[in-house]
Design an enzyme around this catalytic site. Structure first.
Site, PDB file in Angstrom:
ATOM      1  N   VAL A  23      36.228 -17.191 -20.005  1.00 52.78           N
ATOM      2  CA  VAL A  23      35.152 -17.079 -19.012  1.00 52.78           C
ATOM      3  C   VAL A  23      35.672 -17.509 -17.654  1.00 52.78           C
ATOM      4  CG1 VAL A  23      32.805 -17.761 -18.442  1.00 52.78           C
ATOM      5  CG2 VAL A  23      33.484 -17.571 -20.826  1.00 52.78           C
ATOM      6  N   ASP A 250      -2.985   5.327   4.052  1.00 56.45           N
ATOM      7  CA  ASP A 250      -4.373   4.971   3.770  1.00 56.45           C
ATOM      8  C   ASP A 250      -4.528   4.522   2.324  1.00 56.45           C
ATOM      9  OD1 ASP A 250      -4.479   7.484   2.418  1.00 56.45           O
ATOM     10  OD2 ASP A 250      -4.717   8.407   4.400  1.00 56.45           O
ATOM     11  N   LYS A 272      -9.112   4.674   4.592  1.00 63.22           N
ATOM     12  CA  LYS A 272     -10.152   5.672   4.515  1.00 63.22           C
ATOM     13  C   LYS A 272     -10.889   5.421   3.226  1.00 63.22           C
ATOM     14  CE  LYS A 272      -8.787   9.895   6.403  1.00 63.22           C
ATOM     15  NZ  LYS A 272      -8.202  11.194   6.169  1.00 63.22           N
ATOM     16  N   MET A 385     -13.127  13.909  -4.981  1.00 69.51           N
ATOM     17  CA  MET A 385     -14.093  13.066  -4.268  1.00 69.51           C
ATOM     18  C   MET A 385     -15.508  13.250  -4.808  1.00 69.51           C
ATOM     19  SD  MET A 385     -12.716  13.437  -0.358  1.00 69.51           S
ATOM     20  CE  MET A 385     -12.199  15.139  -0.379  1.00 69.51           C
TER      21      MET A 385
HETATM   22  N1  SAH Z   1      -4.642  15.183  -0.793  1.00 69.33           N
HETATM   23  C1  SAH Z   1      -5.099  14.579  -2.022  1.00 69.33           C
HETATM   24  C2  SAH Z   1      -6.608  14.537  -2.105  1.00 69.33           C
HETATM   25  C3  SAH Z   1      -7.265  13.663  -1.086  1.00 69.33           C
HETATM   26  S1  SAH Z   1      -8.990  13.584  -1.298  1.00 69.33           S
HETATM   27  C4  SAH Z   1      -4.505  15.315  -3.207  1.00 69.33           C
HETATM   28  O1  SAH Z   1      -3.860  16.352  -3.039  1.00 69.33           O
HETATM   29  O2  SAH Z   1      -4.646  14.817  -4.325  1.00 69.33           O
HETATM   30  C5  SAH Z   1      -9.159  12.130  -2.265  1.00 69.33           C
HETATM   31  C6  SAH Z   1      -9.524  12.458  -3.692  1.00 69.33           C
HETATM   32  O3  SAH Z   1      -8.392  12.838  -4.430  1.00 69.33           O
HETATM   33  C7  SAH Z   1     -10.092  11.296  -4.474  1.00 69.33           C
HETATM   34  O4  SAH Z   1     -11.449  11.068  -4.168  1.00 69.33           O
HETATM   35  C8  SAH Z   1      -9.903  11.766  -5.883  1.00 69.33           C
HETATM   36  O5  SAH Z   1     -10.875  12.710  -6.225  1.00 69.33           O
HETATM   37  C9  SAH Z   1      -8.587  12.490  -5.770  1.00 69.33           C
HETATM   38  N2  SAH Z   1      -7.473  11.646  -6.215  1.00 69.33           N
HETATM   39  C10 SAH Z   1      -6.410  11.236  -5.482  1.00 69.33           C
HETATM   40  N3  SAH Z   1      -5.564  10.496  -6.229  1.00 69.33           N
HETATM   41  C11 SAH Z   1      -6.099  10.463  -7.471  1.00 69.33           C
HETATM   42  C12 SAH Z   1      -5.712   9.881  -8.709  1.00 69.33           C
HETATM   43  N4  SAH Z   1      -4.576   9.173  -8.818  1.00 69.33           N
HETATM   44  N5  SAH Z   1      -6.510  10.050  -9.777  1.00 69.33           N
HETATM   45  C13 SAH Z   1      -7.639  10.766  -9.700  1.00 69.33           C
HETATM   46  N6  SAH Z   1      -8.050  11.327  -8.563  1.00 69.33           N
HETATM   47  C14 SAH Z   1      -7.312  11.189  -7.463  1.00 69.33           C
END
Ligand code: SAH
Length: 469
Positions: A23, A250, A272, A385
Site C-alpha cells: 500500500v 421557471d 410561473k 395544464m
Molecule cells: N412545454 C411543456 C408544456 C408546458 S405547459 C411541454 O412540452 O411539456 C405545462 C404543463 O405541462 C403542465 O401543466 C403539465 O400539464 C405538463 N407537464 C410538464 N411537465 C410534466 C411532467 N413531468 N409530468 C406531467 N405533466 C407535465
C-alpha cells in the site's frame, strides 16, 4: 457535500508515508509523480521503495513511527497494518493540523484520495466519499475508455497559448467563447489524433482570425429541458447549458436539471404558477432581449418542448423583432415523456389513429376548446395544464358525445422518481384526482390507449413517503 474537492500542488513539499509495504508503494508512486519531497518511516521496505531510496528519490527512516515524524509535513499517509500505529499517526497529525489519511479507514482520514483518470495536465478525479470505492473504479474505467489520450495534449497546448489569448481578449466573455469554439473543432481533432504541431498551428490561426465583435455578440438559446428527468435532455441542451452566461428558468425545470447548468452562470427565476406569474410574459420577452444585447449567451430553459404550450414562439418573436441571434432546441414534450413512462402509447393500430394535444388552461371563464373535434373514439387526447379544470373538461367531453366510460388517465410528475399514474374513465377521473391529491404538473390522457397501461407499465411507482414506516 461530504468532502471538499481540490487539487494540491505538492512539488518539493515534505510528505510522509508511514509503512513500507504494498500500500505504501502505491501511495509513494503517486506522491512521487506529484513531485513531493517524500519520506518513508518503516523498519523495512519493499525492494522498489529501497531502490528509490538508493537513487535519492525518497528519504527512509528505518525504524518505527515516532511522534515528531509528522512535524513540518504537509501531508501524511499511514499505511501500516498495525491499527495502533495508524491511530497514533492520525492523532498526532490532527493535533498539529497536518492533513492525514489512514488507508482504508475513512473515519481517520482528514483527506481521501480519489480514483483518477490521468491525462496530465488534465485530470479527472472521482470520489464516492469513501462509500463505494468499487463504484468509483467502475466509473473511472468508463471515463478512461471514453476520454481520448490526446485530451492531455489539448490541455497542454491551451496552457501554452493562455497568456496570448488573455492579452488578445480583455473581455472575459469573449475569451471564454474563443476557447469554447477553438477547443471544439479541428484543432481538437488534430490533438486527439496525436498531431500536436498541427493542433497548435490551428489554434494560432484561430487566434489571428477571431474578432471581438463576433465573439462578444450575445444570443438567446431557447432550450427544451424535457419533462423533468435529466436523462431525457438532448446533447445539444446539455452543451448549451455548459456554455451559458445567464439562465432564465421557471417552475417546470427540475432542480436536478438546473444543477447541470454551468456553475458560474447567473440564475434568474421567472417562475410561473398558473395565474401567478413571477414575471409577466412581456417582461420575460424584454429581459431576454436586454441580456442578449449586453453580449451575454442567454439560456432560456423551458420544461418539455419550448414550442408546445411553452410560449416559446412569443419569446423569439420579440428576439427576431430586435435582431437578436437565437437558436431553438427541441425537448421531449411531457406528453411523450408521460406516455412512455406510464406505458400508454399515444397511438396504436387497435386503439387510436391520431392524437391531439390541447391545453386545459382557462382564459377568463372559458376553456377555449373545439370540443366536437375531440370526441372521436379513435382519437387520443392529451390535456396539458388540466388538473384544476379536470371536472369541467371531462364533463364537456361527455356532453359533446365522448362516451362516459372512455378510459382516462392522469400522470403526475411524469418521468421523475415521483411519477404517479391514476387510471379511470371520463366519468370517474375527476373524483380520483381529488381523492389522490394530484397536483400540477400533471397530464390527462383520454382514449382507449389508456387500457394498455395495465399491460405496458414498466416504471415502478415511487414509494409513498408515508408507507416507509
Ligand atoms: N412545454 C411543456 C408544456 C408546458 S405547459 C411541454 O412540452 O411539456 C405545462 C404543463 O405541462 C403542465 O401543466 C403539465 O400539464 C405538463 N407537464 C410538464 N411537465 C410534466 C411532467 N413531468 N409530468 C406531467 N405533466 C407535465
Amino acid at each position: 457535500m461530504d468532502y471538499f474537492p481540490l487539487f494540491l500542488d505538492l512539488k518539493r513539499q515534505p510528505c510522509l508515508i508511514v509503512g513500507g509495504g504494498e500500500v505504501a508503494l502505491r501511495k509513494a508512486t503517486l506522491l512521487k509523480a506529484a513531485g513531493a519531497a517524500l519520506s518513508v518511516v518503516s523498519p523495512d521496505l519493499l525492494p522498489q521503495l529501497a531502490q528509490w531510496r538508493d537513487a535519492g528519490e525518497l528519504r527512509h527512516h528505518a525504524r518505527t513511527f515516532s511522534r515528531d515524524d509528522v512535524a513540518g509535513m504537509r501531508l501524511v499517509i499511514a499505511a501500516t497494518d498495525d491499527e495502533q500505529v495508524n491511530a497514533q499517526v492520525h492523532a498526532e497529525c490532527e493535533a498539529r493540523g497536518v492533513l492525514v489519511n489512514v488507508v482504508d479507514t475513512p473515519e481517520k482520514c482528514r483527506f481521501i484520495v480519489p480514483s483518477i483518470v490521468d491525462r496530465s495536465p488534465l485530470m479527472v478525479a472521482i470520489s464516492t466519499g469513501g462509500t463505494a470505492p468499487v463504484l468509483a473504479r467502475q466509473l473511472r474505467a468508463r471515463i478512461e475508455a471514453t476520454l481520448p489520450h490526446g485530451y492531455g495534449v489539448l490541455a497542454r497546448l491551451a496552457g501554452r497559448l493562455r497568456d496570448r489569448v488573455k492579452a488578445r481578449f480583455t473581455d472575459e466573455r469573449a475569451r471564454r467563447r474563443f476557447w469554447e469554439t477553438a477547443l471544439d473543432g479541428s484543432a481538437a481533432e488534430k490533438a486527439l489524433a496525436g498531431n500536436e504541431a498541427g493542433a497548435l498551428a490551428e489554434l494560432e490561426h484561430r487566434l489571428t482570425l477571431a474578432d471581438d465583435a463576433t465573439l462578444g455578440r450575445g444570443a438567446v438559446y431557447l432550450v427544451g429541458a424535457g419533462p423533468g428527468n435529466p436523462d431525457l435532455l438532448t446533447f445539444r441542451a446539455l452543451r448549451l447549458m455548459q456554455q451559458t452566461d445567464v439562465v432564465l428558468y421557471d417552475n417546470l425545470v427540475a432542480p436536478a436539471i438546473l444543477a447541470l447548468v454551468r456553475r458560474d452562470a447567473e440564475r434568474i427565476y421567472v417562475g410561473k404558477k398558473s395565474n401567478n406569474h413571477a414575471l409577466p410574459q412581456e417582461e420575460i420577452n424584454k429581459l431576454l432581449v436586454k441580456l442578449a444585447q449586453e453580449g451575454k449567451a442567454v439560456l432560456r430553459l423551458k420544461g418539455g418542448d419550448p414550442f408546445i404550450f411553452g410560449r416559446g414562439g412569443e419569446e423569439i418573436e420579440e428576439l427576431a423583432a430586435n435582431g437578436v441571434d437565437f437558436e431553438v432546441v427541441p425537448g421531449i414534450t411531457s406528453a411523450s415523456g408521460a406516455s412512455c413512462y406510464a406505458g400508454i402509447p399515444l397511438t396504436h393500430r387497435d386503439h387510436a389513429q391520431s392524437v391531439t394535444f390541447v391545453t386545459g388552461h382557462r382564459r377568463g371563464d372559458e376553456i377555449e376548446l373545439d370540443w366536437p373535434r375531440l370526441t372521436s373514439p379513435s382519437e387520443t387526447v392529451v390535456i396539458y395544464m388540466g388538473v384544476k379544470q379536470a371536472p369541467r373538461i371531462c364533463e364537456q367531453l361527455i356532453a359533446h358525445g365522448r362516451a362516459a366510460d372512455t378510459p382516462a388517465a392522469i400522470i403526475e410528475k411524469a418521468t421523475t422518481a415521483e411519477q404517479c399514474v391514476i387510471t379511470g374513465t371520463l366519468a370517474t377521473l375527476p373524483a380520483l384526482i381529488e381523492q389522490h391529491g394530484i397536483k400540477p404538473p400533471a397530464l390527462i390522457i383520454v382514449g382507449s390507449v389508456v387500457t394498455l397501461h395495465d399491460k405496458l407499465a414498466w416504471q415502478q411507482p415511487a414509494v409513498p413517503a408515508d408507507s416507509t414506516g
